[in-house]
Design a protein around this motif. Sequence first.
Motif, short mmCIF file in Angstrom:
data_model
loop_
_atom_site.label_atom_id
_atom_site.label_comp_id
_atom_site.label_asym_id
_atom_site.label_seq_id
_atom_site.Cartn_x
_atom_site.Cartn_y
_atom_site.Cartn_z
N ASN A 130 0.82 -1.19 -0.15
CA ASN A 130 -0.24 0.21 -0.02
C ASN A 130 0.93 1.23 0.16
O ASN A 130 1.58 1.62 0.93
N PHE A 131 0.99 1.85 -1.18
CA PHE A 131 1.94 2.91 -1.49
C PHE A 131 1.89 4.18 -0.65
O PHE A 131 2.70 4.72 -0.04
N ASN A 132 0.51 4.51 -0.06
CA ASN A 132 0.31 5.82 0.55
C ASN A 132 0.37 5.57 2.19
O ASN A 132 0.21 6.47 2.91
N SER A 133 -0.04 4.22 2.32
CA SER A 133 -0.23 3.94 3.89
C SER A 133 1.12 3.51 4.45
O SER A 133 1.12 3.29 5.55
N ASN A 134 2.02 3.15 3.69
CA ASN A 134 3.23 2.87 3.94
C ASN A 134 3.10 1.22 4.89
O ASN A 134 3.74 1.09 6.08
N THR A 154 8.58 3.92 3.81
CA THR A 154 7.80 4.78 3.14
C THR A 154 7.53 4.59 1.52
O THR A 154 8.56 4.19 0.98
N ASN A 155 6.18 4.69 1.26
CA ASN A 155 5.95 4.59 0.01
C ASN A 155 6.28 3.13 -0.49
O ASN A 155 7.18 2.93 -1.73
N GLN A 389 -5.53 1.10 -7.84
CA GLN A 389 -4.80 2.26 -6.82
C GLN A 389 -5.79 3.26 -6.31
O GLN A 389 -5.71 3.86 -5.27
N ASP A 390 -6.78 3.51 -7.19
CA ASP A 390 -7.61 5.08 -6.99
C ASP A 390 -8.82 4.61 -6.15
O ASP A 390 -9.71 5.46 -5.77
N ASN A 392 -8.70 1.77 -3.85
CA ASN A 392 -8.19 1.03 -2.69
C ASN A 392 -8.85 -0.24 -2.58
O ASN A 392 -9.33 -0.52 -1.47
N ASN A 411 -5.59 -0.72 2.26
CA ASN A 411 -5.36 0.52 2.64
C ASN A 411 -4.94 1.25 1.37
O ASN A 411 -4.58 0.39 0.46
N PRO A 412 -4.82 2.58 1.38
CA PRO A 412 -4.43 3.39 0.16
C PRO A 412 -2.99 3.12 -0.30
O PRO A 412 -2.20 3.03 0.78
#
Length: 412
Positions: A130-134, A154-155, A389-390, A392, A411-412
């Motif tokens: 999950n790129f944005n939720s780490n 991160t990311n 991705q958009d 989730n 998660n996003p």
Amino acid sequence: MAILSTGPIENNAVSDVRPTQQVTVKIDNRNSLDGSVVLIQGYNLTTTRTLYVSEQISIDPDQVVTRTYFANLDAFEFVFTVEGAAIEQTEISVWGKNETGQLVAAHRIVSSELEIEGDNTSVNRIYVANFNSNDVSVINGATNTVIATIPVGTNPAGIDVNPLTSRVYVANRGSNTISVINSLTNAVIASVPVGSEPSDVGVDIATNAIYTANFNSLDTTEDVTVIDGLTNTVIDAITIPGLNFLTGIGVNSLTNRIYAVNFNSDTVSVIDGVTNTVIATIPVQVNPFRVGVNPATNRIYVSNFTSNTVSVIDGLTNTVIDTIPVGVTPAAVAVNTSTNAIYVPNRDTDNVSVISGLTNTVIATVPVGINPNGAGANPLTNRVYISNQDDNTVSVIDGETNTVIDVIPVNP
């Protein structure tokens, strides 16, 4: 892919003589039409796990192959990775023998506790970065529910697994690290500093080496970082000339070749896993993004982000043998080795192109969620997982019908 193992075998000396001096491996392909490929790996088990046998064998239909290996060791293990259309009909037995070749033991072979193809395991677990939720979502493939969420760097942008060591590797693009997860406990056990902005990671199960694709590498800095999976330390760094912007990396453990995708230079670099040097550069189309490998056929599939195509590379000749039109902005590439089907999510058309590895043609187009980006295939269950991705979510595709059978929130 199927992974079978003898498990650790104790072979301590009795009256100064070890009971087993050699092992005979017999492989029987009971399929009359299709072949299979078996990677045989033997390990000497002392205070460390040392690979001492590594042989790839192609098994023809109705063929029986026999191999004999040295086994005069205090403890050892043999692991068999089976690929190809005849995977379910390929049977393997292991026999311990003394120095004169007389039978002393028949060793049981069991399925490895973790059998993973891409992001999926034989215990039916799917790992999603999950790129944005780490963090990483762990999905139970039987219930299609998230059963754990693992914080990483991160990311997180790429993920791969070593089924022989039960380790999951996550490329953290924003923190320049690789998170190492113990998949038995779903806990991070190491964080390894690598090159700038690792966007993908690949595992060579034959050598237990992990390779990264470092996106923000400059002309003279490392493009690929090589990690020892035993010690979780960096053992090599590979520089590919030019401002390449690596976005993907794939591994063929049967040939010990690593494929690094150069987004900016429209090429794929072929790395020799023995010497960790670039041995070939293959031109593809505009902005290659990700790569998938079918070890059984020695075919490499590269998604070309701007050209809206997939390049098919012959791993023997290192040449492009076909170019397949797909949807708009193709992203990840998932290979189902049991069906020889390739799944490519198209980000701007919100669907997945299904390619036949036999004909190199698109045989189905599957609508999924918004901006599909990631993909993984489980050949044992014939399920394909697409991360959207958009919105989730993860779309679950039935590989037999090529239809979405479930959608899982993550998660996003």
